[in-house]
Design a protein around this motif. Sequence first.
Motif, PDB file in Angstrom:
ATOM      1  N   LEU A  78       2.400   1.709  -3.463  1.00  0.00           N
ATOM      2  CA  LEU A  78       1.453   2.194  -4.468  1.00  0.00           C
ATOM      3  C   LEU A  78       1.119   3.672  -4.271  1.00  0.00           C
ATOM      4  O   LEU A  78       0.959   4.418  -5.245  1.00  0.00           O
TER       5      LEU A  78
ATOM      6  N   LEU B 245      -1.855  -5.686 -10.660  1.00  0.00           N
ATOM      7  CA  LEU B 245      -0.594  -4.962 -10.775  1.00  0.00           C
ATOM      8  C   LEU B 245       0.052  -5.153 -12.145  1.00  0.00           C
ATOM      9  O   LEU B 245       0.630  -4.213 -12.697  1.00  0.00           O
TER      10      LEU B 245
ATOM     11  N   THR C 190      -4.250   2.965  -9.552  1.00  0.00           N
ATOM     12  CA  THR C 190      -3.232   2.766  -8.515  1.00  0.00           C
ATOM     13  C   THR C 190      -3.796   3.126  -7.147  1.00  0.00           C
ATOM     14  O   THR C 190      -3.623   2.378  -6.163  1.00  0.00           O
TER      15      THR C 190
ATOM     16  N   ARG D   9       0.827  -1.206   0.000  1.00  0.00           N
ATOM     17  CA  ARG D   9       0.000   0.000   0.000  1.00  0.00           C
ATOM     18  C   ARG D   9       0.863   1.258   0.000  1.00  0.00           C
ATOM     19  O   ARG D   9       0.619   2.197  -0.778  1.00  0.00           O
TER      20      ARG D   9
ATOM     21  N   ALA E   7      -4.525   0.629  -3.904  1.00  0.00           N
ATOM     22  CA  ALA E   7      -3.883   0.976  -2.633  1.00  0.00           C
ATOM     23  C   ALA E   7      -4.910   1.164  -1.529  1.00  0.00           C
ATOM     24  O   ALA E   7      -4.747   0.662  -0.409  1.00  0.00           O
TER      25      ALA E   7
ATOM     26  N   PHE F  21       7.712   1.575 -10.384  1.00  0.00           N
ATOM     27  CA  PHE F  21       6.670   0.549 -10.348  1.00  0.00           C
ATOM     28  C   PHE F  21       7.249  -0.848 -10.569  1.00  0.00           C
ATOM     29  O   PHE F  21       6.966  -1.779  -9.808  1.00  0.00           O
TER      30      PHE F  21
END
Length: 366
Positions: free
Chosen positions: A27, A138, A185, A24, A189, A117
Motif C-alpha cells: 500500500l 481495499l 491508502t 502495508r 497502510a 493495485f
Amino acid sequence: MSTIAYRLETSPATKAERDRRAVRVWLYAVALVLFALVLVGGATRLTESGLSITEWKPIHGVIPPLSAAEWQEEFDLYKRIPQYEQMNRGMDLGGFKTIYWWEWSHRLLARGVGFVFALPLAFFWLTGRLELFLKPRLVGLLCLGGLQGAVGWWMVASGLSERTEVSQYRLATHLTIACIIYAATLWVARGLKPRADFAAAPRNAQRLAVAIVVLALLQIYLGGLVAGLRAGLIYNTWPLMDGALVPSGLFSMEPLWRNVFENVLTVQFVHRCGAYLLLAATLVHAGLLWRAAPATRHARGAVILCLIVIAQAAIGITTLLMVVPLDLALMHQAGGLIVLAATVIHARSLAGSYPAPRGQVVGVAV
C-alpha cells in the motif's frame, strides 16, 4: 524435581503479522505511485498539455504514435479543438509532441496505478493473506480508482468543444478524488503498523487530527479551483491582496455562490484563507498535545506536522510572488501531497493501529 522445558510454537498470529507487513509495504508503494501520478498531472495542467489527446482509448491508448502518419493523425485531431485554434494556432508537430508526451505519461501512470493495485490485491486475496476487515476497504479503494478514471475523461471532455481549457469544477473534483484515494491508502497502510508501536491518543485529539485531514483535502480542492482558473497568475502580492487584507470585489457575481468557484479574486482569497485556517489548526493541535503530554511521540508528531505546514505555506507564498514558475508550482503541489500524507499518518497514529491478529506465540510444555 522434574525439569520442564518449553518449546515455542508458531501461532497463526506470526503468519498474519507477516501478511500485514507485506500488505502495508504494498500500500505504501501504491501511495508512492499515486504521488507521482498527481505530480505529473500537475505538470500536465501547468504546461497546458491535458487536451493534447482528444480521445479516450483505455486499452489502445497505451501505445503512443509510432509513425509519422500516426503522429500527424493525432495532431490533426488536436487542431479541431478550440484550444489549438485560440491558443496554439501555428504550433508545429514538435511542439505538439511535447504536450502530447506529458498527457500520455499522465494517462500511462494512471493505468499503471490500476495494475499496481489490482494485481497484488488479487494475489493477496486468492492466497488468503487478507484479513476479513481489510477486504471491503481495499475493494472500496479499487472502485474509487475506477471512478477516478471516468472522472478524468469527464474532465478532459469539458475542454474539447467550447472551452480552451477544462472546467475548473471538474479539475478540482478530479484532483480531490485522487487525493482522497491517496489519503485512504495511507490511512489503511498506517493502521497495519504493529499495535505495540503506538497507542491511541485522547478522543478530542483524534477528532481535531481528523478535522485537520479534512482541512488539508479542502485546501487541495481550493487549489484545484485556483489552477483551473489560473488565479495564481494575478494578485501576486502578499500579505496584501489587491492592496488590502480583504480586497473589494469578492462577491461581485450573482448568484453569490458562483464567486467561490468562478470569481478569480474570490477563489484566490479563499485559498489563502484556507491556508491560514489549516496552519492555525495545526498550531492549536500541536500546542494542546504538547501541553497534555510533552515530548511524547504524539506531541512530537503534531509539532512535525505543524513545521511541514509552515514550510508548505512558505513555498506557496514564494510561488505566488514569483508568478507561478513551473518548478515552484510543482514543488507547491508536491508540498500539498506531503502535507496531506503527514496529516493522515499523524491522525491514524493518534487512533492507534487496527486490532492485533488473532493468536499469539505460546509456550507449550514438553
